[in-house]
Each structure stands twice: as C-alpha cells, then as structure tokens.
Design a protein around this motif. Sequence first.
Motif, PDB file in Angstrom:
ATOM      1  N   ALA A   1       0.827  -1.209   0.000  1.00 56.81           N
ATOM      2  CA  ALA A   1       0.000   0.000   0.000  1.00 56.81           C
ATOM      3  C   ALA A   1       0.861   1.259   0.000  1.00 56.81           C
ATOM      4  O   ALA A   1       0.556   2.242  -0.701  1.00 56.81           O
ATOM      5  CB  ALA A   1      -0.925  -0.006   1.212  1.00 56.81           C
ATOM      6  N   LEU A   2       1.932   1.243   0.775  1.00 59.72           N
ATOM      7  CA  LEU A   2       2.803   2.411   0.872  1.00 59.72           C
ATOM      8  C   LEU A   2       3.518   2.664  -0.455  1.00 59.72           C
ATOM      9  O   LEU A   2       3.654   3.821  -0.886  1.00 59.72           O
ATOM     10  CB  LEU A   2       3.823   2.201   1.993  1.00 59.72           C
ATOM     11  N   THR A   3       3.951   1.598  -1.118  1.00 57.27           N
ATOM     12  CA  THR A   3       4.613   1.753  -2.412  1.00 57.27           C
ATOM     13  C   THR A   3       3.664   2.357  -3.441  1.00 57.27           C
ATOM     14  O   THR A   3       4.044   3.271  -4.199  1.00 57.27           O
ATOM     15  CB  THR A   3       5.120   0.391  -2.915  1.00 57.27           C
ATOM     16  N   ALA A   4       2.432   1.873  -3.463  1.00 63.79           N
ATOM     17  CA  ALA A   4       1.447   2.407  -4.407  1.00 63.79           C
ATOM     18  C   ALA A   4       1.158   3.874  -4.116  1.00 63.79           C
ATOM     19  O   ALA A   4       1.060   4.703  -5.042  1.00 63.79           O
ATOM     20  CB  ALA A   4       0.162   1.589  -4.327  1.00 63.79           C
ATOM     21  N   GLU A   5       1.023   4.223  -2.843  1.00 65.55           N
ATOM     22  CA  GLU A   5       0.768   5.617  -2.462  1.00 65.55           C
ATOM     23  C   GLU A   5       1.943   6.509  -2.851  1.00 65.55           C
ATOM     24  O   GLU A   5       1.757   7.615  -3.380  1.00 65.55           O
ATOM     25  CB  GLU A   5       0.518   5.696  -0.956  1.00 65.55           C
TER      26      GLU A   5
ATOM     27  N   VAL B   1      12.377  14.644  -7.328  1.00 65.26           N
ATOM     28  CA  VAL B   1      11.448  13.574  -6.975  1.00 65.26           C
ATOM     29  C   VAL B   1      12.073  12.213  -7.258  1.00 65.26           C
ATOM     30  O   VAL B   1      12.016  11.298  -6.431  1.00 65.26           O
ATOM     31  CB  VAL B   1      10.125  13.734  -7.744  1.00 65.26           C
ATOM     32  N   THR B   2      12.699  12.064  -8.417  1.00 70.81           N
ATOM     33  CA  THR B   2      13.294  10.782  -8.797  1.00 70.81           C
ATOM     34  C   THR B   2      14.397  10.370  -7.834  1.00 70.81           C
ATOM     35  O   THR B   2      14.472   9.205  -7.417  1.00 70.81           O
ATOM     36  CB  THR B   2      13.861  10.866 -10.225  1.00 70.81           C
ATOM     37  N   ARG B   3      15.263  11.293  -7.480  1.00 75.52           N
ATOM     38  CA  ARG B   3      16.359  10.990  -6.558  1.00 75.52           C
ATOM     39  C   ARG B   3      15.813  10.558  -5.202  1.00 75.52           C
ATOM     40  O   ARG B   3      16.251   9.548  -4.642  1.00 75.52           O
ATOM     41  CB  ARG B   3      17.257  12.219  -6.397  1.00 75.52           C
ATOM     42  N   ASN B   4      14.850  11.279  -4.686  1.00 75.46           N
ATOM     43  CA  ASN B   4      14.311  10.939  -3.374  1.00 75.46           C
ATOM     44  C   ASN B   4      13.467   9.661  -3.418  1.00 75.46           C
ATOM     45  O   ASN B   4      13.404   8.935  -2.424  1.00 75.46           O
ATOM     46  CB  ASN B   4      13.522  12.116  -2.810  1.00 75.46           C
ATOM     47  N   ARG B   5      12.838   9.383  -4.550  1.00 71.23           N
ATOM     48  CA  ARG B   5      12.115   8.109  -4.679  1.00 71.23           C
ATOM     49  C   ARG B   5      13.081   6.934  -4.583  1.00 71.23           C
ATOM     50  O   ARG B   5      12.762   5.906  -3.981  1.00 71.23           O
ATOM     51  CB  ARG B   5      11.346   8.073  -6.003  1.00 71.23           C
ATOM     52  N   ARG B   6      14.286   7.089  -5.149  1.00 72.22           N
ATOM     53  CA  ARG B   6      15.293   6.033  -5.048  1.00 72.22           C
ATOM     54  C   ARG B   6      15.766   5.880  -3.605  1.00 72.22           C
ATOM     55  O   ARG B   6      15.929   4.761  -3.106  1.00 72.22           O
ATOM     56  CB  ARG B   6      16.482   6.335  -5.961  1.00 72.22           C
ATOM     57  N   VAL B   7      15.994   7.006  -2.927  1.00 68.04           N
ATOM     58  CA  VAL B   7      16.410   6.949  -1.515  1.00 68.04           C
ATOM     59  C   VAL B   7      15.330   6.281  -0.669  1.00 68.04           C
ATOM     60  O   VAL B   7      15.609   5.457   0.211  1.00 68.04           O
ATOM     61  CB  VAL B   7      16.710   8.365  -0.988  1.00 68.04           C
ATOM     62  N   ALA B   8      14.072   6.610  -0.948  1.00 66.70           N
ATOM     63  CA  ALA B   8      12.942   6.098  -0.159  1.00 66.70           C
ATOM     64  C   ALA B   8      12.784   4.593  -0.265  1.00 66.70           C
ATOM     65  O   ALA B   8      12.174   3.962   0.610  1.00 66.70           O
ATOM     66  CB  ALA B   8      11.654   6.784  -0.605  1.00 66.70           C
TER      67      ALA B   8
ATOM     68  N   GLN C   1      17.144   7.581   6.750  1.00 66.28           N
ATOM     69  CA  GLN C   1      17.220   8.557   5.660  1.00 66.28           C
ATOM     70  C   GLN C   1      16.141   8.302   4.610  1.00 66.28           C
ATOM     71  O   GLN C   1      15.579   9.247   4.036  1.00 66.28           O
ATOM     72  CB  GLN C   1      18.607   8.502   5.026  1.00 66.28           C
ATOM     73  N   ALA C   2      15.849   7.031   4.377  1.00 66.78           N
ATOM     74  CA  ALA C   2      14.801   6.695   3.418  1.00 66.78           C
ATOM     75  C   ALA C   2      13.451   7.212   3.890  1.00 66.78           C
ATOM     76  O   ALA C   2      12.660   7.740   3.095  1.00 66.78           O
ATOM     77  CB  ALA C   2      14.753   5.178   3.221  1.00 66.78           C
ATOM     78  N   TRP C   3      13.173   7.068   5.184  1.00 66.82           N
ATOM     79  CA  TRP C   3      11.914   7.576   5.731  1.00 66.82           C
ATOM     80  C   TRP C   3      11.862   9.099   5.659  1.00 66.82           C
ATOM     81  O   TRP C   3      10.795   9.679   5.465  1.00 66.82           O
ATOM     82  CB  TRP C   3      11.710   7.111   7.160  1.00 66.82           C
ATOM     83  N   TRP C   4      12.997   9.788   5.804  1.00 65.16           N
ATOM     84  CA  TRP C   4      12.998  11.243   5.654  1.00 65.16           C
ATOM     85  C   TRP C   4      12.505  11.615   4.260  1.00 65.16           C
ATOM     86  O   TRP C   4      11.670  12.515   4.100  1.00 65.16           O
ATOM     87  CB  TRP C   4      14.407  11.810   5.847  1.00 65.16           C
ATOM     88  N   SER C   5      13.025  10.935   3.238  1.00 65.83           N
ATOM     89  CA  SER C   5      12.602  11.215   1.866  1.00 65.83           C
ATOM     90  C   SER C   5      11.154  10.809   1.641  1.00 65.83           C
ATOM     91  O   SER C   5      10.358  11.572   1.067  1.00 65.83           O
ATOM     92  CB  SER C   5      13.508  10.477   0.874  1.00 65.83           C
ATOM     93  N   LEU C   6      10.801   9.602   2.088  1.00 67.00           N
ATOM     94  CA  LEU C   6       9.453   9.088   1.840  1.00 67.00           C
ATOM     95  C   LEU C   6       8.401   9.958   2.511  1.00 67.00           C
ATOM     96  O   LEU C   6       7.407  10.349   1.889  1.00 67.00           O
ATOM     97  CB  LEU C   6       9.378   7.639   2.345  1.00 67.00           C
TER      98      LEU C   6
END
Length: 248
Positions: free
Chosen positions: A109-113, A132-139, A213-218
Amino acid sequence: MDKVEVVVAHAERATLRVGDVFLKVDADRTRLDAEVEAMSLAPVPTPRILWRKPTVLALAALAGTTLGRLGGPSTGSPAAWAAAGAAMRKLHDAPLPPRQGRAGRSVVALTAELDAECEALVTNGVLPADLVTRNRRVAEAALRPWTPAFTHGDLQIAHVFLDGDEVTGVIDWSEAGQGDALYDLATFTLGHEEHLDDVLAGYGADIDRDVIQAWWSLRSLLAVRWLAEHGFDPFAPGCEVDVLRSRM
C-alpha cells in the motif's frame, strides 16, 4: 481572562489552548478514540485527560518545553535528545496496541501511495522531476519488511515535552498503533539530522541509518502536497522540500 490560542487548525482537526487546557476538535471521532486508547496504553508520560465529548478532547498542559519544531532552531542538550530516544525505545518495546497505526501501512500500500504521489508532484509541477526521482530512489530502503512495534505515528519534535533532560509528556496520539519503529525515529529527527546520533544513543539499539534517511525522503514526498493544501508551507526554510533537497 485567558486568551484562546489556535495551536493548529485545518479542515480535518484543530487544537486550541485556553490557559492550561488544550482542546482538540476532530471531525473524525475515531481519531479521538484512537488517541485516548493509545494514551491509556503508552508506557511514557502523556497529558492528563480532563474530559471527553464525541468530537472534543480536553487535555491538561504538560510541564516543560519541546525541543523545537521543523523549520525552526532546535534546542536542548545532547542528554535531552538522548532522553527522547530512550522514551521512544520504551514505547517501541511495549506490548502491541490493538490498532494498526499510521506507521503500519503495508509495503504494498505504501509503495502504491508513494508512486502515485511522486507522479502527481511531477505532473502538477510541484517539484522538479530530478528531485522527486532521486528521493524516490532513496525512499526505496524504507519499503522493506519490519517487525511491528507500538508506534506514535506522528512523533514530531513539537510533540515531545521535556523539563531539562527529562521527558514530561508526549502529545498527539491520534496516529498511534502498530507500525515500523524507524518511522517514529525518522519523524522525530526530520530536518534535525545533526541530533540523530544523540537520539540513537538514548535509543540504545543498532539502527540502519539508510532506512532512517529513506523515511525522511518518503515522509517528505508524501507530505508536500497535503501540507500545501491545508495551509502549511513545505517550502519554508528547513521544512520538507529542504529535506528533499538535502538528499541531492
């Protein structure tokens, strides 16, 4: 006569302060139900409930002050930040509450959102595509299996009160429930990366910093449009958009 202070207000809920009493008004009474339930189960200090109506909750003020807010200067000694980390560990080690919280959304669900939100941010010109693309990769690192813990779900530094180096209370439990413990740690240190070491020292566990760090981006990617639509400014210095830029 005490003045009425609007602490926060948007279309879904509002919090007012009158003297030493906080009044929480919520259009969705189930959020107040969840908040009362979570406070009764949490093993950390919480505000004293003065009374409850279907959509209004009256809470006593807490002693002390917060460590700051997102976009503002942070205060408190390293020991105070560590004390907050220790309180989080105590919460996360507690028996699981019955509800699933905001930090407990499934990976699917989180990935789809997240994917839908990233597309909207770019399509509507809210943020540059490369950001957006860079942070999506980090997330991506946050989208992994996790062991359920008792989570607060919205553990901003403005929601934790301390007197010196002692935690006197944690407020705003409407998003609490079973969830990913690292979501809480990331929310608390969002925009205040310089205090992560202190928080983790108090937390006392080996934590994967890449996931923090991934959660910061997400969390920032998911929040930008909602904040702008509800009267907040994610583009303000030190806030969500700056957090996203820092990952570049």
